[in-house]
Scaffold this active site. Structure first.
Site, PDB file in Angstrom:
ATOM      1  N   ASP A 114      -6.987   4.337  -4.611  1.00  0.00           N
ATOM      2  CA  ASP A 114      -7.650   4.160  -3.313  1.00  0.00           C
ATOM      3  C   ASP A 114      -8.289   5.518  -3.007  1.00  0.00           C
ATOM      4  OD1 ASP A 114      -7.839   2.167  -0.875  1.00  0.00           O
ATOM      5  OD2 ASP A 114      -7.311   4.060   0.053  1.00  0.00           O
ATOM      6  N   LYS A 118       0.864  -1.179   0.000  1.00  0.00           N
ATOM      7  CA  LYS A 118       0.000   0.000   0.000  1.00  0.00           C
ATOM      8  C   LYS A 118       0.894   1.220   0.000  1.00  0.00           C
ATOM      9  CE  LYS A 118      -4.413   1.030   0.057  1.00  0.00           C
ATOM     10  NZ  LYS A 118      -5.571   0.269  -0.452  1.00  0.00           N
TER      11      LYS A 118
END
Ligand code: NDP
Length: 451
Positions: free
Chosen positions: A170, A130
């Protein structure tokens, strides 16, 4: 009396907290996984000796970097960029990029950790990562967003690649940002490869990738509902958020016959007792994706709806709740209200939207409750399908992608049933998803030695 596996996990968590001080979200995510693995570790004690949990909880690599850029007034701005490459046992690192003022190391580590298990559940060959920045895109011009993305990618490009690490979007990173990031990557590396997913259709993107997380959430929810002989038809649904995941979750739930009565953003929520329809959905797409407006404008356009500033939707009576905004958006009190008002299914579109106390309320009430790592895995799964299409330089039809997405969500649901069904028949989806995701990652790590 505590078993040896429970004692081991207690010690592991105490060490983790001491080793990573002040990282509340990371502690929360690891605790949830570790405690649900206790029965599995009990039966497989060699995993304790192999220190698999300790290894998974220590990211393989963390990159933190300066992101300098200039705003439209010529003022120099400095943000912080992150990429947490958590685990590559199953494939190249894969996971989204988040641009939000709240981004910090703890949030990046929790998301990368969750991603490792989620990617394992999809059965596709993807490791977990991430990234992101504390850059807040809200109120920024297109030119500012572009300059920021270019600066961010100038550093990130040194650490990613189609066989190394493949980022996606995201919170705060949608089609526009992926375009700017991809453009800069291509320019720096002089290569046109599938190093980012969520790309535009004309330049390597996959049909249905924008829809995939929300649609996949609804497919997974359909499977959950079916275990109780129910479907979306005629059910009242709350959706939180109004971004990518929320929009397509709301659209699909509506098309499957549900009455979707709420959406929200970080300023407040709307309640529309008549429910969304196609025309109202088009308004939301235009409002959020083109005009980049606020959800309160929905209530100006549709007087039957009410806007509640500063509120989340959880005290509105419903059958099904789909939290699709952000982490820890449902606290214990919210969970209590949902259950008291008749909600019998909570399927997470966001990552870790329920606090541990809220999750306990859902479990104690024996309602259907699925963690994001299972129910929102459709997004990364379709990113995996985009990677496959890029590798073979082909474009699949929407029907083909949708068929694969449905199959993958159904297989994740089966895995949850297999590992999460308790003695009384109750399906603990948290336990099921964690054990199923862990088994594959742990097996691959064992095969690959101590690396
Ligand atoms: P978007 O940026 O498109 O939308 C986020 C939405 O949530 C916006 O409506 C935003 O409101 C709201 N929101 C963000 N932060 C907060 C906050 N602190 N409090 C209240 N509302 C907030 O992001 P996505 O839809 O892509 O992501 C939503 C969630 O889904 C995240 O948890 C993400 O990690 C998860 N997810 C996303 C995937 C994807 O494919 N995009 C895949 C799997 C999971 P505002 O506009 O006011 O900021």
């Amino acid at each position: 009396m505590d078993t040896f596996a429970k004692k081991y996990v207690d010690g592991f968590i105490a060490d983790l907290i001491a080793r990573n001080p002040g990282e509340a979200e990371f502690h929360q995510a690891v605790q949830e996984v570790a405690f649900s693995l206790v029965p599995y570790l009990e039966d497989n004690p060699y995993l304790i000796d192999q220190k698999i949990l300790e290894r998974i909880a220590e990211p393989e690599r963390i990159i933190i970097f300066r992101v300098p850029w200039t705003d439209d007034r010529g003022v120099i701005r400095i943000n912080r960029g992150f990429r947490v490459q958590c685990n590559s046992a199953l494939g190249p690192y894969k996971g989204g990029i988040r641009f939000h003022a709240s981004v910090n190391l703890s949030i990046m580590k929790f998301l990368a950790f969750e991603q490792t298990f989620k990617n394992s559940l999809t059965t596709l060959p993807m490791g977990g990562a991430k990234g992101g920045s504390d850059f807040n895109p809200r109120g920024k011009s297109d030119a500012e967003v572009m300059r920021f993305c270019q600066s961010f990618m100038t550093e990130l490009s040194k650490h990613i690649g189609q066989d190394t690490d493949v980022p996606a979007g995201d919170i705060g990173v949608g089609g526009r940002e992926i375009g700017y990031l991809f453009g800069q990557y291509k320019r720096l590396r002089n290569e046109f490869t599938g190093t980012l997913t969520g790309k535009g259709l004309a330049w390597g993107g996959s049909l249905l990738r924008p829809e995939a997380t929300g649609y996949g959430l609804c497919y997974f929810t359909e499977s959950m509902l079916a275990t109780r002989g129910k479907s979306f038809s005629g059910q009242t649904v709350l959706v939180s958020g109004s971004g990518n995941v929320a929009q397509y979750a709301a659209q699909k739930a509506m098309r499957l016959g549900a009455k979707v009565v709420s959406m929200s953003d970080s300023d407040g929520c709307i309640y529309d007792p008549d429910g969304l329809d196609e025309e109202k959905m088009s308004f939301i797409f235009e409002l959020k994706n083109i005009r980049r407006g606020r959800i309160r404008e929905y209530a100006d356009r549709y007087p039957g709806a009410t806007y509640y500033p500063g509120k989340r939707p959880w005290d509105i009576p419903c059958d099904i709740a789909l939290p699709c905004a952000t982490q820890n958006e449902i606290c214990e009190e919210d969970a209590g209200k949902l259950v008291a008002n008749g909600c019998y299914c909570v399927a997470e579109g966001a990552n870790m939207p329920s606090t541990p106390e809220a999750a306990a309320v859902f479990h104690n009430a024996r309602i259907l409750y699925s963690p994001g790592k299972a129910s929102n895995a459709g997004g990364v799964a379709t990113s995996g399908l985009e990677m496959s299409q890029n590798s073979v330089r082909q474009h699949w039809t929407a029907e083909e992608v949708d068929k694969n997405l449905r199959r993958i969500m159904s297989e994740i649901h089966e895995a949850c049933l297999k590992y999460g069904t308790e003695e009384d028949g109750y399906v603990n989806y948290v336990k099921g998803a964690n054990i199923a995701g862990f088994i594959k990652v742990a097996g691959a790590m064992m095969d690959q030695g101590i690396v």
